[in-house]
Design a protein around this motif. Structure first.
Motif, PDB file in Angstrom:
ATOM      1  N   ASP A   1       0.820  -1.211   0.000  1.00 24.33           N
ATOM      2  CA  ASP A   1       0.000   0.000   0.000  1.00 24.33           C
ATOM      3  C   ASP A   1       0.856   1.263   0.000  1.00 24.33           C
ATOM      4  O   ASP A   1       0.513   2.254  -0.660  1.00 24.33           O
ATOM      5  CB  ASP A   1      -0.930   0.016   1.215  1.00 24.33           C
ATOM      6  CG  ASP A   1      -2.065  -0.998   1.096  1.00 24.33           C
ATOM      7  OD1 ASP A   1      -2.351  -1.445  -0.035  1.00 24.33           O
ATOM      8  OD2 ASP A   1      -2.655  -1.349   2.135  1.00 24.33           O
TER       9      ASP A   1
ATOM     10  N   GLU B   1       0.883   4.085  -2.932  1.00 25.83           N
ATOM     11  CA  GLU B   1       0.569   5.494  -2.672  1.00 25.83           C
ATOM     12  C   GLU B   1       1.610   6.409  -3.322  1.00 25.83           C
ATOM     13  O   GLU B   1       1.256   7.474  -3.857  1.00 25.83           O
ATOM     14  CB  GLU B   1       0.491   5.751  -1.170  1.00 25.83           C
ATOM     15  CG  GLU B   1       0.128   7.179  -0.793  1.00 25.83           C
ATOM     16  CD  GLU B   1      -1.195   7.639  -1.383  1.00 25.83           C
ATOM     17  OE1 GLU B   1      -1.324   8.862  -1.643  1.00 25.83           O
ATOM     18  OE2 GLU B   1      -2.089   6.801  -1.604  1.00 25.83           O
TER      19      GLU B   1
ATOM     20  N   SER C   1       0.366   9.002  -6.261  1.00 26.73           N
ATOM     21  CA  SER C   1       0.583  10.439  -6.105  1.00 26.73           C
ATOM     22  C   SER C   1       1.337  11.015  -7.299  1.00 26.73           C
ATOM     23  O   SER C   1       0.982  12.071  -7.837  1.00 26.73           O
ATOM     24  CB  SER C   1       1.350  10.703  -4.804  1.00 26.73           C
ATOM     25  OG  SER C   1       1.635  12.075  -4.655  1.00 26.73           O
TER      26      SER C   1
END
Length: 232
Positions: A192, A196, A200
Protein backbone atom coordinates in the motif's frame (compact mmCIF):
# COMPACT_ATOMS: atom_id res chain seq x y z
CA UNK A 1 -6.68 12.20 -26.03
CA UNK A 2 -2.89 11.78 -25.90
CA UNK A 3 -1.44 8.33 -25.25
CA UNK A 4 0.81 7.76 -22.27
CA UNK A 5 3.71 5.29 -22.03
CA UNK A 6 4.76 4.03 -18.57
CA UNK A 7 7.33 1.38 -17.61
CA UNK A 8 8.12 -0.48 -14.40
CA UNK A 9 11.67 -1.63 -13.65
CA UNK A 10 13.60 -3.37 -10.88
CA UNK A 11 15.28 -6.63 -10.00
CA UNK A 12 13.14 -9.77 -9.79
CA UNK A 13 10.82 -10.04 -6.80
CA UNK A 14 10.28 -6.32 -6.08
CA UNK A 15 6.54 -6.43 -6.78
CA UNK A 16 6.24 -4.94 -10.27
CA UNK A 17 3.32 -7.16 -11.30
CA UNK A 18 1.24 -6.12 -8.29
CA UNK A 19 1.82 -2.40 -8.88
CA UNK A 20 1.22 -2.68 -12.64
CA UNK A 21 -2.21 -4.16 -11.89
CA UNK A 22 -3.00 -1.48 -9.31
CA UNK A 23 -2.08 1.27 -11.73
CA UNK A 24 -4.10 -0.34 -14.53
CA UNK A 25 -7.21 -0.50 -12.34
CA UNK A 26 -6.71 3.08 -11.12
CA UNK A 27 -6.32 4.53 -14.62
CA UNK A 28 -9.32 2.59 -15.90
CA UNK A 29 -11.37 3.99 -13.01
CA UNK A 30 -10.48 7.42 -14.36
CA UNK A 31 -11.80 6.55 -17.81
CA UNK A 32 -8.56 5.68 -19.59
CA UNK A 33 -8.12 2.68 -21.88
CA UNK A 34 -5.07 0.78 -20.62
CA UNK A 35 -2.85 -1.81 -22.29
CA UNK A 36 -0.63 -3.83 -19.93
CA UNK A 37 2.26 -5.74 -21.40
CA UNK A 38 5.73 -7.01 -20.58
CA UNK A 39 9.22 -7.66 -21.86
CA UNK A 40 10.34 -10.06 -22.99
CA UNK A 41 7.18 -11.70 -24.31
CA UNK A 42 4.69 -8.94 -25.15
CA UNK A 43 3.95 -10.41 -28.59
CA UNK A 44 3.77 -13.88 -30.15
CA UNK A 45 7.31 -13.47 -31.46
CA UNK A 46 8.34 -12.11 -28.08
CA UNK A 47 6.98 -15.15 -26.27
CA UNK A 48 9.15 -17.42 -28.38
CA UNK A 49 12.17 -15.22 -27.67
CA UNK A 50 11.28 -15.14 -23.95
CA UNK A 51 11.45 -18.94 -23.77
CA UNK A 52 14.94 -18.85 -25.26
CA UNK A 53 16.15 -16.07 -22.99
CA UNK A 54 14.78 -17.43 -19.71
CA UNK A 55 15.11 -21.16 -20.23
CA UNK A 56 17.73 -21.64 -22.93
CA UNK A 57 17.59 -23.97 -25.91
CA UNK A 58 16.33 -27.54 -25.56
CA UNK A 59 19.21 -30.04 -25.71
CA UNK A 60 21.63 -27.14 -26.13
CA UNK A 61 24.14 -25.24 -23.98
CA UNK A 62 22.72 -23.35 -20.99
CA UNK A 63 24.62 -20.16 -21.78
CA UNK A 64 23.66 -17.64 -24.47
CA UNK A 65 26.55 -15.49 -25.71
CA UNK A 66 26.21 -11.90 -24.41
CA UNK A 67 25.95 -10.36 -27.89
CA UNK A 68 23.38 -12.95 -28.96
CA UNK A 69 21.41 -12.22 -25.79
CA UNK A 70 21.47 -8.49 -26.53
CA UNK A 71 20.21 -9.07 -30.06
CA UNK A 72 17.38 -11.30 -28.84
CA UNK A 73 16.21 -8.69 -26.32
CA UNK A 74 16.40 -5.97 -28.99
CA UNK A 75 14.42 -8.08 -31.46
CA UNK A 76 11.72 -8.67 -28.84
CA UNK A 77 11.57 -4.92 -28.10
CA UNK A 78 11.41 -3.89 -31.75
CA UNK A 79 8.44 -6.18 -32.37
CA UNK A 80 6.82 -5.12 -29.11
CA UNK A 81 6.92 -1.43 -30.06
CA UNK A 82 5.79 -2.00 -33.65
CA UNK A 83 2.95 -4.41 -32.84
CA UNK A 84 1.68 -3.29 -29.43
CA UNK A 85 3.06 -0.08 -27.95
CA UNK A 86 3.04 2.48 -30.78
CA UNK A 87 -0.41 1.50 -32.12
CA UNK A 88 -1.91 1.85 -28.63
CA UNK A 89 -0.26 5.24 -28.07
CA UNK A 90 -1.53 6.44 -31.45
CA UNK A 91 -5.06 5.45 -30.34
CA UNK A 92 -4.64 7.63 -27.25
CA UNK A 93 -4.38 4.72 -24.82
CA UNK A 94 -2.13 4.23 -21.79
CA UNK A 95 0.55 1.55 -22.18
CA UNK A 96 2.07 0.07 -19.02
CA UNK A 97 4.97 -2.31 -19.58
CA UNK A 98 6.66 -4.56 -17.04
CA UNK A 99 10.27 -3.95 -18.20
CA UNK A 100 11.58 -2.06 -21.21
CA UNK A 101 14.93 -0.67 -22.40
CA UNK A 102 16.28 -0.01 -18.89
CA UNK A 103 16.17 -3.71 -18.04
CA UNK A 104 18.46 -4.42 -20.97
CA UNK A 105 20.83 -1.70 -19.83
CA UNK A 106 20.85 -2.92 -16.22
CA UNK A 107 20.93 -6.68 -16.81
CA UNK A 108 23.16 -6.73 -19.89
CA UNK A 109 25.37 -3.68 -19.54
CA UNK A 110 25.38 -3.78 -15.73
CA UNK A 111 25.07 -7.47 -15.06
CA UNK A 112 26.63 -8.98 -18.20
CA UNK A 113 29.41 -6.39 -18.57
CA UNK A 114 28.59 -5.23 -22.10
CA UNK A 115 28.85 -1.51 -22.85
CA UNK A 116 25.80 0.66 -22.19
CA UNK A 117 26.21 2.49 -25.48
CA UNK A 118 26.09 -0.74 -27.48
CA UNK A 119 22.95 -1.92 -25.71
CA UNK A 120 21.21 1.45 -25.82
CA UNK A 121 21.99 2.18 -29.46
CA UNK A 122 20.75 -1.24 -30.53
CA UNK A 123 17.39 -0.79 -28.80
CA UNK A 124 17.01 2.84 -29.83
CA UNK A 125 17.44 1.77 -33.45
CA UNK A 126 15.00 -1.12 -33.01
CA UNK A 127 12.29 1.08 -31.42
CA UNK A 128 12.90 4.22 -33.49
CA UNK A 129 13.84 6.09 -30.33
CA UNK A 130 10.78 5.43 -28.16
CA UNK A 131 11.14 5.86 -24.39
CA UNK A 132 8.47 6.01 -21.67
CA UNK A 133 7.19 9.28 -20.25
CA UNK A 134 7.59 7.81 -16.77
CA UNK A 135 9.62 4.89 -15.43
CA UNK A 136 8.94 3.60 -11.92
CA UNK A 137 12.03 1.87 -10.52
CA UNK A 138 10.98 -0.35 -7.62
CA UNK A 139 14.19 -0.58 -5.64
CA UNK A 140 15.11 -3.20 -3.05
CA UNK A 141 18.12 -5.15 -1.85
CA UNK A 142 18.26 -8.15 -4.24
CA UNK A 143 18.78 -10.54 -1.33
CA UNK A 144 15.42 -9.46 0.07
CA UNK A 145 13.58 -9.39 -3.26
CA UNK A 146 14.95 -12.78 -4.29
CA UNK A 147 13.52 -14.35 -1.14
CA UNK A 148 10.04 -13.30 -2.30
CA UNK A 149 10.14 -15.42 -5.46
CA UNK A 150 7.68 -18.29 -5.32
CA UNK A 151 8.52 -20.00 -8.62
CA UNK A 152 11.50 -21.98 -9.85
CA UNK A 153 14.43 -19.76 -10.83
CA UNK A 154 14.84 -18.98 -14.51
CA UNK A 155 18.18 -18.39 -16.25
CA UNK A 156 18.35 -14.71 -15.24
CA UNK A 157 17.18 -15.19 -11.65
CA UNK A 158 19.78 -17.89 -11.00
CA UNK A 159 22.74 -15.78 -12.14
CA UNK A 160 24.05 -15.23 -8.59
CA UNK A 161 24.16 -12.57 -5.88
CA UNK A 162 26.95 -10.52 -7.42
CA UNK A 163 25.12 -10.34 -10.76
CA UNK A 164 21.95 -9.17 -8.99
CA UNK A 165 23.90 -6.58 -6.98
CA UNK A 166 25.50 -5.12 -10.13
CA UNK A 167 22.11 -5.05 -11.81
CA UNK A 168 20.54 -3.07 -8.97
CA UNK A 169 23.42 -0.59 -9.01
CA UNK A 170 23.01 -0.20 -12.77
CA UNK A 171 19.29 0.56 -12.37
CA UNK A 172 20.04 3.24 -9.77
CA UNK A 173 22.70 4.79 -12.02
CA UNK A 174 20.20 4.94 -14.89
CA UNK A 175 17.68 6.67 -12.63
CA UNK A 176 20.27 9.20 -11.49
CA UNK A 177 21.15 10.00 -15.11
CA UNK A 178 17.52 10.63 -16.15
CA UNK A 179 15.72 12.09 -13.11
CA UNK A 180 13.02 13.68 -15.28
CA UNK A 181 11.81 10.26 -16.47
CA UNK A 182 12.52 8.04 -13.45
CA UNK A 183 10.89 7.83 -10.07
CA UNK A 184 12.74 5.57 -7.59
CA UNK A 185 10.32 3.88 -5.19
CA UNK A 186 11.45 2.09 -2.02
CA UNK A 187 9.92 -1.35 -2.65
CA UNK A 188 10.88 -2.70 0.79
CA UNK A 189 7.83 -0.89 2.20
CA UNK A 190 4.31 -2.33 2.26
CA UNK A 191 2.37 -2.81 -0.97
CA UNK A 192 0.00 0.00 0.00
CA UNK A 193 2.84 2.43 0.76
CA UNK A 194 4.52 1.67 -2.56
CA UNK A 195 1.22 2.15 -4.38
CA UNK A 196 0.57 5.49 -2.67
CA UNK A 197 3.91 6.82 -3.96
CA UNK A 198 3.05 5.70 -7.49
CA UNK A 199 -0.53 7.02 -7.35
CA UNK A 200 0.58 10.44 -6.11
CA UNK A 201 3.14 10.80 -8.87
CA UNK A 202 0.70 9.55 -11.51
CA UNK A 203 -1.89 12.13 -10.47
CA UNK A 204 0.72 14.82 -11.07
CA UNK A 205 1.70 13.35 -14.42
CA UNK A 206 -1.91 13.18 -15.60
CA UNK A 207 -2.60 16.76 -14.51
CA UNK A 208 0.48 18.01 -16.34
CA UNK A 209 2.41 18.98 -13.21
CA UNK A 210 5.02 16.23 -13.69
CA UNK A 211 5.30 16.31 -17.47
CA UNK A 212 3.18 16.64 -20.61
CA UNK A 213 4.63 14.23 -23.14
CA UNK A 214 3.35 10.77 -23.99
CA UNK A 215 6.82 9.41 -24.67
CA UNK A 216 10.38 10.69 -24.93
CA UNK A 217 12.15 10.74 -28.26
CA UNK A 218 15.79 9.78 -28.47
CA UNK A 219 17.16 13.29 -29.01
CA UNK A 220 15.54 14.66 -25.85
CA UNK A 221 16.56 11.60 -23.87
CA UNK A 222 20.17 11.98 -24.92
CA UNK A 223 20.09 15.65 -23.96
CA UNK A 224 18.83 14.73 -20.51
CA UNK A 225 21.63 12.24 -20.03
CA UNK A 226 24.27 14.77 -21.10
CA UNK A 227 22.89 17.40 -18.69
CA UNK A 228 22.95 14.92 -15.83
CA UNK A 229 26.54 14.07 -16.62
CA UNK A 230 27.57 17.72 -16.68
CA UNK A 231 26.00 18.42 -13.29
CA UNK A 232 27.44 15.33 -11.60
Amino acid sequence: MTGLFISFEGVDGVGKTTQVERLRAYLESRGRIVVTTREPGGTALGRAIRRLLLHGVDDGPADIAPRAEALLFAADRAQHVAETIRPALERGEVVITDRYLDSSLAYQAGGRELTSDEIRNLSMWGTNGLLPARTYLLDMDPAMSHSRLTHAEDRMESAGDEFQRRTREAFLALAAAEPERFRVIDASRSIDEVWESIRSDMDGLLSGDAGERAAVDVDRAEGSRESAGESA
